[in-house]
Design an enzyme around this catalytic site. Structure first.
Site, short mmCIF file in Angstrom:
data_model
loop_
_atom_site.label_atom_id
_atom_site.label_comp_id
_atom_site.label_asym_id
_atom_site.label_seq_id
_atom_site.Cartn_x
_atom_site.Cartn_y
_atom_site.Cartn_z
N ALA A 45 10.44 -3.16 10.43
CA ALA A 45 11.01 -1.83 9.80
C ALA A 45 10.77 -0.63 9.31
O ALA A 45 10.71 0.78 8.56
CB ALA A 45 11.06 -2.41 8.44
N LEU A 46 11.11 0.09 10.63
CA LEU A 46 10.59 1.51 11.35
C LEU A 46 12.05 2.32 10.26
O LEU A 46 12.81 2.36 10.11
CB LEU A 46 10.84 1.90 12.87
CG LEU A 46 10.13 0.66 13.60
CD1 LEU A 46 10.41 1.08 14.86
CD2 LEU A 46 8.97 0.36 13.91
N GLU A 48 11.98 7.54 10.06
CA GLU A 48 11.24 8.36 10.31
C GLU A 48 9.48 8.59 10.77
O GLU A 48 8.82 9.36 11.46
CB GLU A 48 11.60 9.02 9.97
CG GLU A 48 13.29 9.94 10.31
CD GLU A 48 13.33 10.41 12.09
OE1 GLU A 48 12.06 11.44 12.00
OE2 GLU A 48 13.84 9.76 12.47
N HIS A 50 7.87 6.47 11.56
CA HIS A 50 6.87 5.93 12.63
C HIS A 50 7.50 6.18 13.59
O HIS A 50 7.06 6.05 14.57
CB HIS A 50 7.49 5.06 12.71
CG HIS A 50 7.48 2.86 11.85
ND1 HIS A 50 8.22 3.09 10.41
CD2 HIS A 50 5.94 2.71 10.92
CE1 HIS A 50 7.41 1.49 9.74
NE2 HIS A 50 6.01 1.99 10.07
N GLN A 74 -3.80 -9.28 6.39
CA GLN A 74 -3.60 -8.11 5.74
C GLN A 74 -3.10 -8.56 3.94
O GLN A 74 -2.53 -7.54 3.58
CB GLN A 74 -3.35 -6.95 6.69
CG GLN A 74 -1.88 -6.39 7.53
CD GLN A 74 -1.58 -5.48 7.99
OE1 GLN A 74 -1.63 -6.10 8.75
NE2 GLN A 74 -1.64 -4.61 7.47
N GLN A 174 -1.17 8.92 8.16
CA GLN A 174 -2.69 9.91 7.78
C GLN A 174 -1.71 9.54 6.36
O GLN A 174 -2.59 9.03 5.23
CB GLN A 174 -1.70 11.55 7.17
CG GLN A 174 -2.98 12.06 8.36
CD GLN A 174 -3.78 11.85 8.07
OE1 GLN A 174 -4.79 11.55 7.21
NE2 GLN A 174 -4.72 13.04 8.32
#
Ligand code: PAF
Length: 306
Positions: A45-46, A48, A50, A74, A174
Site C-alpha cells: 500500500a505504498l 510517497e 515509502h 504484528q 521516522q
C-alpha cells in the site's frame, strides 16, 4: 532520464521473488560482484513516504530490494490485518518507476511455515511459530503499550527479513519512531552487520503524515486527522516560546484533542528519543501522538530540539 538509469532499466528489469531461497540468492549475487544491497521493508500500500525510502536506498546502494509483506504477527486479534490495504500491482508499478531491482513478496506460509493457515489469520493463529525477538524495555513503550505484542512481531519479522535478504543497509521511516529505535537496538544487540538509516516523515501539503492507513479515512475524517499534526505544532510553538515543563507541554498537546470528541486520543507523550523513557528535560525530546479518527488509528511525532 539520466543515461545510467536508462541502461539499468533496459538491462535489469525488476524481479518479483516469492521464495526465501530465490531472494537470498539474488542478493548474494549482487554482493558477490562487490555491490551494496539496500533493503526497504514495507507492508505494501505504498505512498510517497515509502518511495522516499526507496530513493534513499537507490542513492546509496547498487541493488535495491523492497519487501512487501503484511506481517500477521504484528497485528492484534482485533486489529485490521485482514482489511489492511493490499495494492500489489500498483505497488509494483510504483517500484518499477523508482528503478527498484528486487521485490520480495512472500506468502504468509513462506515466512511462518509451521502455520497451516491463510493470510486471513492473525497472531493468535500462528501457534506453531515459537521464536520471537523482544527488545526489552522498548517493545512496551509508545505503540507497544497500546498494542501489546506489536513490536515483538515487528522485530521478529524484520530480523527474518534481514536473514533472508542480507542487506548492507536497511531504510525505515521516522514516523514510527519507536519502531526505528527498536530496530537499531536489535541490530546492535544481535550484531547484524547492517547499517540502519532513518528517513524523515513525508507529509501531505496540509501536514498530515503519509500513512497507508490514510486510505481508510472518509473526507470528513481526513480533515479531522489534521489534529494530530496540529497538536504537535502547538507543542512545538509553546516550546519555542519558552515553555519547557514536560507536563505543561503534554497538557497543551492533549488539550487540542479535548475540543474534538470525534478524535479519540490514544496517547500524547514526550519521551527521551533514545530510551523512550520520560525525559529529564524537554530539550531534545520526542513528542509522539496516537489517536483514533473514527476507527482508524494514526500516529505522528516530532523532535523538540533547542
Ligand atoms: O513499518 C512497517 O511497514 C512494518 O512495521 C515493517 C517494518 C515493514 C515490518 O512489518
Amino acid at each position: 532520464m539520466e543515461a545510467g538509469r536508462f541502461v539499468r532499466l533496459i538491462l535489469t528489469p525488476m524481479r518479483v521473488l516469492e521464495k526465501i531461497g530465490e531472494m537470498r540468492e539474488a542478493s548474494r549475487a549482487c554482493r558477490r560482484n562487490g555491490g551494496r544491497v539496500g533493503l526497504v521493508p514495507t507492508m505494501g500500500a505504498l505512498h510517497e513516504g515509502h518511495l522516499s525510502l526507496v530513493r534513499a536506498a537507490r542513492a546509496k546502494c547498487d541493488t535495491v530490494a523492497v519487501s512487501i509483506f503484511v506481517n500477521p504477527t504484528q497485528f492484534g486479534p482485533r486489529e485490521d490485518f485482514s482489511q489492511y490495504p493490499r495494492t500489489f500491482d500498483r505497488d509494483c508499478e510504483l517500484l518499477r518507476g523508482e528503478n527498484v531491482d528486487l521485490v520480495f513478496a512472500p506468502a504468509v506460509q513462506e515466512i511462518y511455515p509451521a502455520q497451516p493457515g491463510s493470510a486471513g489469520q492473525q497472531r493468535a493463529a500462528v501457534p506453531a511459530y515459537s521464536t520471537w525477538i523482544e527488545v526489552a524495555a522498548l517493545t512496551d513503550r509508545l505503540d507497544g503499550k497500546s498494542r501489546p505484542g506489536h513490536f515483538r512481531g515487528v522485530a521478529t519479522v524484520v530480523a527474518k527479513l534481514f536473514h533472508i535478504v542480507e542487506p548492507d543497509v536497511a531504510f525505515f521511516g521516522q514516523k514510527d519512531a519507536a519502531q526505528l529505535l527498536i530496530i537499531r537496538r536489535m541490530v546492535r544487540d544481535l550484531n547484524f552487520p547492517i547499517e540502519v538509516v532513518g528517513c524523515p516523515i513525508v507529509r501531505e501539503p496540509d501536514g498530515l503524515a503519509m500513512s497507508s492507513r490514510n486510505a481508510y479515512l472518509s473526507s470528513e475524517e481526513r480533515k479531522l486527522a489534521l489534529l494530530l499534526n496540529r497538536s504537535l505544532r502547538e507543542v512545538e510553538q509553546a516550546f519555542r516560546a519558552g515553555e519547557h515543563r514536560i507536563d505543561a507541554l503534554i497538557r497543551i498537546g492533549s488539550d487540542a484533542f479535548s475540543l474534538q470528541p470525534a478524535v479519540r486520543l490514544d496517547y500524547f507523550e514526550i519521551v527521551n528519543p533514545e530510551t523512550l523513557e520520560p525525559p529529564a528535560q524537554a530539550e531534545r525530546s520526542l513528542v509522539a501522538v496516537a489517536a483514533y479518527v473514527g476507527t482508524t488509528r494514526l500516529i505522528d511525532n516530532l523532535l523538540l530540539e533547542k
